[in-house]
Design an enzyme around this catalytic site. Structure first.
Site, PDB file in Angstrom:
ATOM      1  N   ARG A 123      15.158 119.005 -46.633  1.00  0.00           N
ATOM      2  CA  ARG A 123      15.899 117.768 -46.508  1.00  0.00           C
ATOM      3  C   ARG A 123      15.006 116.607 -46.086  1.00  0.00           C
ATOM      4  O   ARG A 123      15.161 115.482 -46.505  1.00  0.00           O
ATOM      5  CB  ARG A 123      17.032 117.926 -45.494  1.00  0.00           C
ATOM      6  N   TYR A 124      14.069 116.908 -45.189  1.00  0.00           N
ATOM      7  CA  TYR A 124      13.188 115.879 -44.626  1.00  0.00           C
ATOM      8  C   TYR A 124      11.844 115.921 -45.345  1.00  0.00           C
ATOM      9  O   TYR A 124      11.463 116.945 -45.913  1.00  0.00           O
ATOM     10  CB  TYR A 124      12.989 116.133 -43.134  1.00  0.00           C
ATOM     11  N   ARG A 127       9.105 118.727 -43.548  1.00  0.00           N
ATOM     12  CA  ARG A 127       9.456 119.985 -42.905  1.00  0.00           C
ATOM     13  C   ARG A 127      10.624 120.662 -43.614  1.00  0.00           C
ATOM     14  O   ARG A 127      11.436 119.992 -44.245  1.00  0.00           O
ATOM     15  CB  ARG A 127       9.768 119.790 -41.422  1.00  0.00           C
ATOM     16  N   CYS A 136      22.984 137.987 -36.975  1.00  0.00           N
ATOM     17  CA  CYS A 136      22.704 137.580 -35.600  1.00  0.00           C
ATOM     18  C   CYS A 136      23.067 138.726 -34.656  1.00  0.00           C
ATOM     19  O   CYS A 136      23.781 139.650 -35.040  1.00  0.00           O
ATOM     20  CB  CYS A 136      23.535 136.359 -35.221  1.00  0.00           C
ATOM     21  N   CYS A 140      28.623 133.227 -33.100  1.00  0.00           N
ATOM     22  CA  CYS A 140      29.256 132.050 -32.499  1.00  0.00           C
ATOM     23  C   CYS A 140      30.406 131.652 -33.420  1.00  0.00           C
ATOM     24  O   CYS A 140      30.216 131.500 -34.625  1.00  0.00           O
ATOM     25  CB  CYS A 140      28.280 130.885 -32.407  1.00  0.00           C
ATOM     26  N   CYS A 143      29.898 128.673 -35.888  1.00  0.00           N
ATOM     27  CA  CYS A 143      28.631 128.711 -36.631  1.00  0.00           C
ATOM     28  C   CYS A 143      28.637 127.738 -37.814  1.00  0.00           C
ATOM     29  O   CYS A 143      29.527 127.780 -38.663  1.00  0.00           O
ATOM     30  CB  CYS A 143      28.386 130.125 -37.145  1.00  0.00           C
ATOM     31  N   ARG A 145      26.749 127.842 -40.240  1.00  0.00           N
ATOM     32  CA  ARG A 145      26.455 128.588 -41.470  1.00  0.00           C
ATOM     33  C   ARG A 145      27.376 129.788 -41.647  1.00  0.00           C
ATOM     34  O   ARG A 145      26.992 130.799 -42.255  1.00  0.00           O
ATOM     35  CB  ARG A 145      24.996 129.025 -41.449  1.00  0.00           C
ATOM     36  N   ASP A 304      29.664 120.394 -35.882  1.00  0.00           N
ATOM     37  CA  ASP A 304      29.757 120.165 -37.320  1.00  0.00           C
ATOM     38  C   ASP A 304      31.203 120.368 -37.784  1.00  0.00           C
ATOM     39  O   ASP A 304      31.972 121.089 -37.156  1.00  0.00           O
ATOM     40  CB  ASP A 304      28.838 121.142 -38.075  1.00  0.00           C
ATOM     41  N   ASP A 341      24.908 115.768 -37.030  1.00  0.00           N
ATOM     42  CA  ASP A 341      24.278 116.171 -38.285  1.00  0.00           C
ATOM     43  C   ASP A 341      25.209 115.627 -39.367  1.00  0.00           C
ATOM     44  O   ASP A 341      26.330 116.106 -39.531  1.00  0.00           O
ATOM     45  CB  ASP A 341      24.140 117.703 -38.350  1.00  0.00           C
ATOM     46  N   LYS A 348      20.059 114.743 -39.168  1.00  0.00           N
ATOM     47  CA  LYS A 348      20.478 114.495 -37.782  1.00  0.00           C
ATOM     48  C   LYS A 348      20.341 113.014 -37.451  1.00  0.00           C
ATOM     49  O   LYS A 348      19.295 112.424 -37.661  1.00  0.00           O
ATOM     50  CB  LYS A 348      19.626 115.325 -36.839  1.00  0.00           C
TER      51      LYS A 348
HETATM   52  C1  LIG Z   1      17.458 120.375 -38.018  1.00  0.00           C
HETATM   53  C2  LIG Z   1      16.735 120.523 -39.256  1.00  0.00           C
HETATM   54  C3  LIG Z   1      15.340 120.410 -39.294  1.00  0.00           C
HETATM   55  C4  LIG Z   1      14.519 120.127 -38.058  1.00  0.00           C
HETATM   56  O1  LIG Z   1      14.811 118.858 -37.546  1.00  0.00           O
HETATM   57  P1  LIG Z   1      14.022 118.295 -36.278  1.00  0.00           P
HETATM   58  O2  LIG Z   1      14.718 117.014 -35.944  1.00  0.00           O
HETATM   59  O3  LIG Z   1      12.597 118.110 -36.708  1.00  0.00           O
HETATM   60  O4  LIG Z   1      14.126 119.314 -35.186  1.00  0.00           O
HETATM   61  C5  LIG Z   1      14.719 120.525 -40.510  1.00  0.00           C
HETATM   62  N1  LIG Z   1      15.417 120.742 -41.642  1.00  0.00           N
HETATM   63  C6  LIG Z   1      16.750 120.840 -41.648  1.00  0.00           C
HETATM   64  C7  LIG Z   1      17.458 121.047 -42.938  1.00  0.00           C
HETATM   65  C8  LIG Z   1      17.459 120.740 -40.448  1.00  0.00           C
HETATM   66  O5  LIG Z   1      18.792 120.853 -40.457  1.00  0.00           O
END
Ligand SMILES: *Cc1c(COP(=O)(O)O)cnc(C)c1O
Length: 397
Positions: A123-124, A127, A136, A140, A143, A145, A304, A341, A348
């Site tokens: 998404r980002y 990362r 798990c 929870c 959850c 997911r 969520d 989120d 986020k």
């Molecule tokens: C939460 C999340 C991350 C990590 O986010 P940070 O703000 O760097 O901790 C990375 N990818 C996805 C899809 C996420 O939901």
């Protein structure tokens, strides 16, 4: 066991053997024993707790939605007689899970739409979230997911490891991989190590993290051997998930300290939950205990919009109020970032109390945690007076 609902569980206490008296201590401390003796049926649960009809019907429903599983360690933190016990609310199903709120979704954060490869959420820019398992130690009820986790729901997590590694190798912009699921620490040391080793063989991946609730649900899993293994893959961070101060037992503290002693920096991700941690006093006790365990409170999540979670949701304004009740009032390291989120997959988004009262090109007017108002001139308006030329200093250096 009976807990005083209004006491804040400030101390690190062991609740063992609790409901499991007669259990051999070496068995209790063995994580395989804990897993094998998880509470997964109504009959087992009723042996220990006096269930409400909402809970009893919830347990019956869970088989087709999100399975129930509770480790003996975690069950011991529950009040036998109180269905509103903050620990029970997190993992004992309730019939309210069958109610679907108007805005609720199966995949509230739009993860499935952001998977270039099954199991890898990108998404980002730099990362990825790598979903390595659907299981798990305990489940929870809220959850995010639940559509793929536990094996009871409609969908299955279908992670393609080889395709994921190939994607990561090709995408040199990815420098941070977050292992999650499910709970990656449910894997054996060897299986987890194979994944970490493979990721470390990719040159542009700098930073590894694991998201896990196992230190809280199953602290027995955090063995010296596991910690020695993790240590080889630094920098490796761990995000744990505790919501209520009672979860930080003596055993959990020891597990977290073991990880910290092996150089694993830790953050905690809490979810804001009705009747669990939706007040300043509870949250303050939680963050203080986390700091004592060398865990930095990282995120506080607005719940969520997961299907059947209305009974656990509180207004966003409550989260803001909690952050406001912490900022300035206690250690800055203890204050998590409150986030939503974004529904549908926006990532986020930080939500903060308003400390800026006015901001233009001349000044910023701010208030502090006590409500006092201050003014800071904007840089363009800073008046500068030329400095006197410095006296000439003779120097041979
Ligand atoms: C939460 C999340 C991350 C990590 O986010 P940070 O703000 O760097 O901790 C990375 N990818 C996805 C899809 C996420 O939901």
């Amino acid at each position: 066991m009976h807990f005083d609902r209004h006491s804040v569980d400030k101390d690190f206490i062991s609740y063992a053997p609790g409901y499991f008296s007669g259990t051999d201590i070496s068995q209790w401390n063995d994580h395989s024993w804990q897993l094998k003796h998880r509470i997964t049926s109504l009959t087992q649960l009723e042996k220990h707790l006096n269930l409400s009809s909402e809970e009893r019907n919830g347990v019956l429903l869970s088989g087709t939605k999100l399975a129930m599983a509770i480790t003996p360690h975690f069950l011991n933190l529950m009040d036998r007689d109180d269905p509103e016990c903050p620990i029970r609310r997190q993992v004992v199903p309730r019939i309210e899970e069958a109610l679907e709120g108007e805005d609720e979704m199966a995949d509230p954060c739009g993860e499935d739409a952001h998977m270039p490869v099954p199991g890898l959420v990108h998404r980002y820019p730099d990362r990825v979230l790598f979903l390595v398992t659907s299981r798990c130690a305990a489940y929870c009820r809220y959850c995010t997911r639940s559509r793929v986790v536990s094996g009871a729901g409609q969908q299955e997590l279908d992670t393609d490891f080889e395709a994921a590694y190939q994607y990561l190798e090709e995408h040199t912009e990815i420098r941070d991989v977050l292992l999650s699921g499910g709970d990656p620490l449910l894997f054996t040391d060897d299986k987890l190590e194979r994944i970490l080793k493979r990721l470390r063989s990719i040159k542009h991946i700098e930073f590894l993290r694991i998201g896990s609730r196992i230190p809280i649900f199953l602290p027995q899993r955090i063995t010296p051997r596991l910690c020695e293994m993790l240590k080889k893959y630094h920098p490796l961070f761990l995000s744990v998930h505790a919501n209520h101060p009672r979860e930080l037992t003596l055993e959990v503290k020891e597990a977290l300290e073991r990880l910290a002693d092996h150089g694993v920096p830790m953050g905690n991700q809490s979810v804001l939950l009705r009747g669990v941690n939706d007040d300043v006093e509870t949250m303050k006790a939680l963050v203080h205990k986390l700091l004592m365990c060398r865990v930095k409170p990282y995120y506080l999540y607005q719940l969520d919009l997961i299907r059947g979670s209305q009974h656990l949701r509180v207004p966003v304004s409550k989260g803001i109020e909690i952050i406001e009740g912490l900022r300035g009032h206690t250690t800055g390291y203890g204050i998590p970032q409150f986030v939503i989120d974004a529904p549908g997959g926006g990532g986020k988004v930080p939500i903060n109390p308003e400390y800026v009262l006015q901001h233009n090109d001349k000044r910023v007017v701010i208030r502090n945690y006590e409500g006092e108002v201050f003014e800071y001139p904007e840089t363009s308006e800073l008046k500068t007076t030329p400095l006197e030329p410095a006296a000439k200093i003779d120097c041979d250096c």
